[in-house]
Design an enzyme around this catalytic site. Structure first.
Site, short mmCIF file in Angstrom:
data_model
loop_
_atom_site.label_atom_id
_atom_site.label_comp_id
_atom_site.label_asym_id
_atom_site.label_seq_id
_atom_site.Cartn_x
_atom_site.Cartn_y
_atom_site.Cartn_z
N HIS A 194 53.25 -90.41 18.22
CA HIS A 194 54.38 -89.77 18.92
C HIS A 194 55.61 -90.69 18.92
CE1 HIS A 194 51.06 -87.21 20.47
NE2 HIS A 194 51.99 -86.30 20.29
N ASN A 195 56.08 -90.97 17.73
CA ASN A 195 57.18 -91.92 17.55
C ASN A 195 58.41 -91.21 16.98
OD1 ASN A 195 56.52 -91.49 14.83
ND2 ASN A 195 54.99 -93.12 14.91
N PHE A 196 59.40 -92.01 16.61
CA PHE A 196 60.67 -91.42 16.14
C PHE A 196 60.48 -90.60 14.85
CE2 PHE A 196 64.84 -91.94 13.86
CZ PHE A 196 65.57 -91.09 14.71
N GLN B 99 39.81 -81.80 12.26
CA GLN B 99 40.90 -81.01 11.69
C GLN B 99 40.47 -79.57 11.36
OE1 GLN B 99 43.43 -82.02 12.38
NE2 GLN B 99 45.09 -81.74 10.97
N HIS C 139 61.85 -83.69 22.16
CA HIS C 139 60.65 -83.13 22.78
C HIS C 139 59.56 -84.14 23.14
CE1 HIS C 139 58.56 -83.50 18.97
NE2 HIS C 139 57.45 -83.17 19.60
N ASP C 140 59.56 -85.35 22.56
CA ASP C 140 58.50 -86.33 22.90
C ASP C 140 59.11 -87.66 23.35
OD1 ASP C 140 55.99 -85.13 22.77
OD2 ASP C 140 55.91 -85.26 20.59
N ASP D 79 56.06 -78.43 16.17
CA ASP D 79 55.41 -79.60 16.75
C ASP D 79 54.06 -79.93 16.12
OD1 ASP D 79 55.11 -81.72 18.48
OD2 ASP D 79 54.36 -80.51 20.15
N HIS E 26 57.88 -88.84 14.11
CA HIS E 26 57.34 -87.53 14.53
C HIS E 26 58.48 -86.66 15.04
CE1 HIS E 26 54.93 -84.44 16.46
NE2 HIS E 26 55.45 -84.75 17.63
C1 0WF Z 1 43.19 -84.00 15.22
C2 0WF Z 1 43.52 -82.63 15.79
C3 0WF Z 1 45.02 -82.40 15.61
N1 0WF Z 1 45.47 -82.16 14.34
C4 0WF Z 1 46.78 -81.95 14.05
O1 0WF Z 1 47.15 -81.72 12.88
C5 0WF Z 1 47.69 -82.02 15.13
C6 0WF Z 1 49.08 -81.90 15.26
N2 0WF Z 1 49.36 -82.09 16.56
N3 0WF Z 1 48.24 -82.30 17.23
C7 0WF Z 1 47.17 -82.25 16.39
N4 0WF Z 1 45.85 -82.43 16.64
C8 0WF Z 1 48.12 -82.59 18.62
C9 0WF Z 1 48.96 -83.75 19.06
C10 0WF Z 1 49.23 -83.53 20.48
C11 0WF Z 1 49.03 -82.10 20.75
C12 0WF Z 1 48.55 -81.45 19.49
N5 0WF Z 1 43.16 -82.58 17.18
C13 0WF Z 1 43.23 -81.31 17.89
C14 0WF Z 1 41.84 -81.52 18.43
C15 0WF Z 1 41.78 -82.72 17.53
O2 0WF Z 1 40.84 -80.64 18.16
C16 0WF Z 1 40.89 -79.36 18.65
C17 0WF Z 1 40.21 -78.40 17.93
C18 0WF Z 1 40.23 -77.09 18.37
C19 0WF Z 1 40.91 -76.76 19.55
C20 0WF Z 1 41.60 -77.74 20.25
C21 0WF Z 1 41.58 -79.07 19.81
ZN ZN Z 2 55.39 -83.62 19.44
#
Ligand code: 0WF
Ligand code: ZN
Length: 539
Positions: free
Chosen positions: A247-249, A448, A287-288, A397, A251
């Site tokens: 969550h850096n610049f 993922q 936003h972050d 995002d 991003h």
């Molecule tokens: C690693 C995975 C994940 N993958 C992304 O590409 C991505 C982009 N933003 N974020 C992501 N998270 C999060 C950063 C802060 C908020 C969103 N995460 C999500 C989690 C592991 O696994 C799930 C799987 C299904 C439902 C909810 C979470």
């Molecule tokens: Zn973000």
């Protein structure tokens, strides 16, 4: 079989590695890990002769002993402490022992002897050195444990994550020098596409690109934003993104650039008012702000200053938004300063809505609302427009997987690094551990595939229902990413099975192949289809 020989040094010691040219990426990484005698959770960094960090992959250019790569183990598993002889825990132990010793001597002799004073100074200076190493500081190694319970000091992050004044000043000078240069038409067009590769640009250049977005959307002209004010605003924004893995610049830039791309791809300029687009772009930029790398669950469980301030209601998003308006409060940063009060109020209301919408706990509510209005969507209906703006910032995002694989995958590595760090801290502090952040429970592909299936695709598909052209631009690459990680998941499963079988066979034969020494080779059992570079411990 064709093989490649690579020359490198580990802690100054020359080594060479040989592997088949079609060797899976994971095997090359394992090879380097063995050469460095690194543990499974250690982070490896490989530098080329120019001093740039490069991916450990089968694509590494063959080299010669006189022009070799440099391999470094930059952080070690905290439980085993293989980072040389001195790590955070031993540092802390020294500190405690010295404090105890000092107290005892003080009681007996009435003053601190010079030798103890000197040792204290050495420990302090070593701590300072460690804390100033950026890649170690985010690991949260230097938490103040003197409080005795799990509650972290509210200022503990501030010591380690903030950008230094020198770093900011250096980037500001570069940015201002570059901002007078013309950005080519080719780059301006490339900037409008989701294929844009952020990794090719440094922070000062990124600030110039953000400036281009405001100019090319005609915001500077329409809202009378002076170039110096825009530059000052962007600099303050840059300054208030922390040095953390995800969550850096950069991003902030990627989210803004995706929003910018979506505006152009969907021709939103013909459908919404310019002020709505200004709200969307500025929300993405802000936003972050001041994210510390620990999510809302952590904030709430650890009862941090932010959770207390915002009564556990979206503490992070409320904070990002508050920091944005704190920046805008200063007239020299205020890009809205030439607008009438009613417009400022409209912008403020819009930005607050958009930034708060990025809290993933609102995901289902926002998506359901969007689905319900889709059959009779009107770009002129305020309620519809508000939900669309929230959907667009949410899509932007979490849109990394809509980018080319070579852009998206390093982002996933960064995110897992931040997640694993949080779960490590949660374990240390006796807090509930967020399951999808636990390095002992999730792997890169497993985290993922679920996210793409259940979060990304359902969201992106609804947006593409309103804008069918997005199918090709953002849904196709996400489907490709799903295939890629599904394959990786299967390969990991096969590998696990293979390893167990090999271990059993080795146990029964009682033979242990050695990898230590000056020459290491990939084992013949290397069989993974493809498991790309990761900088955190794979599980
Ligand atoms: C690693 C995975 C994940 N993958 C992304 O590409 C991505 C982009 N933003 N974020 C992501 N998270 C999060 C950063 C802060 C908020 C969103 N995460 C999500 C989690 C592991 O696994 C799930 C799987 C299904 C439902 C909810 C979470
Ligand atoms: Zn973000």
């Amino acid at each position: 079989m064709a093989t490649k020989i690579l020359y490198f040094t580990v802690n100054g010691k020359p080594e060479q590695a040989e592997f088949p040219v079609d060797c899976p990426a994971q095997d090359v990484k394992d090879l380097f890990r063995s050469a460095a005698e690194a543990g499974p959770h250690d982070i490896l960094k490989l530098y080329n002769p120019k001093g740039n960090i490069i991916n450990i992959s089968p694509g590494l250019e063959p080299n010669s002993p006189s022009c070799c790569y440099k391999l470094e183990v930059v952080a070690a598993d905290r439980n085993t402490e293989p980072l040389g002889t001195f790590t955070s825990t031993s540092l802390m132990m020294c500190d405690f022992r010295l404090q105890g010793l000092e107290k005892k001597i003080l009681m007996e002799a009435g003053e601190t002897p010079a030798v103890v004073y000197e040792m204290k100074k050495q420990v302090d200076s070593f701590r300072e050195k460690l804390e100033s190493v950026e890649h170690l500081s985010w690991l949260g190694l230097f938490k103040d444990l003197s409080e005795g319970n799990h509650k972290p000091s509210p200022f503990y992050h501030k010591r380690t994550l903030r950008k230094t004044r020198e770093e900011c000043e250096h980037v500001r000078v570069k940015f201002l020098q570059m901002s007078s240069l013309e950005v080519s038409e080719e780059v301006r067009q490339y900037l409008k596409t989701p294929t844009f590769d952020n990794w090719q640009w440094e922070d000062a250049e990124i600030m110039v690109l953000l400036q281009v977005m405001y100019t090319d959307l005609d915001f500077t002209a329409t809202f009378n934003i002076e170039p110096e004010v825009l530059q000052q605003f962007l600099y303050e924004v840059y300054r208030r993104y922390n040095n953390i893995p995800f969550h850096n610049f950069k991003h902030c830039f990627c989210v803004t650039q995706m929003m910018y791309g979506l505006i152009w791809l969907t021709d939103l300029r013909s459908k919404l008012d310019a002020i709505d687009l200004l709200i969307m772009l500025t929300s993405a930029v802000c936003h972050d702000l001041d994210h510390t790398g620990y999510n809302n669950a952590y904030q709430i469980n650890a009862r941090t200053e932010l959770a207390l301030r915002y009564n556990d209601i979206s503490p992070l998003e409320n904070h990002h938004c508050a920091v944005a308006f704190e920046i805008l409060e200063k007239t020299e940063n205020n890009i809205f300063r030439n607008l009438p009060m009613d417009k400022y109020k409209q912008i403020r209301e819009g930005i607050i809505k958009c930034i708060l919408a990025t809290d993933m706990t609102s995901h289902n509510d926002i998506l359901s609302k969007f689905k319900s209005i889709l059959p009779a969507f009107h770009f002129t209906t305020k309620d519809h427009k508000d939900v669309l703006m929230m959907i667009l910032i949410k899509v932007s995002d979490i849109s990394n997987e809509a980018r080319p694989m070579e852009v998206a995958e390093p982002w996933l590595d960064c995110l897992l690094q931040e997640f694993y760090n949080q779960s490590d801290v949660e374990k240390m502090e006796g807090l509930p551990v967020t399951p999808f952040m636990d390095r002992d429970k999730v792997t890169k592909p497993s985290s993922q595939t679920g996210f793409i299936r259940f979060v990304l695709l359902p969201l992106f598909i609804e947006l593409a229902n309103l804008f069918p052209c997005l199918e090709h631009h953002i849904i196709d690459p996400v489907r490709k990413a799903l295939d890629y990680y599904t394959e990786m998941e299967k390969a990991l499963e096969r590998e696990k099975l293979n390893r167990a079988q090999c271990e059993n066979a080795a146990k029964s034969k009682d033979t242990t192949p050695s990898t230590a020494g000056g020459h290491v080779e990939a084992g013949p059992e290397a069989s993974r289809a493809h498991t790309p570079q990761t900088v955190v411990g794979d599980t």
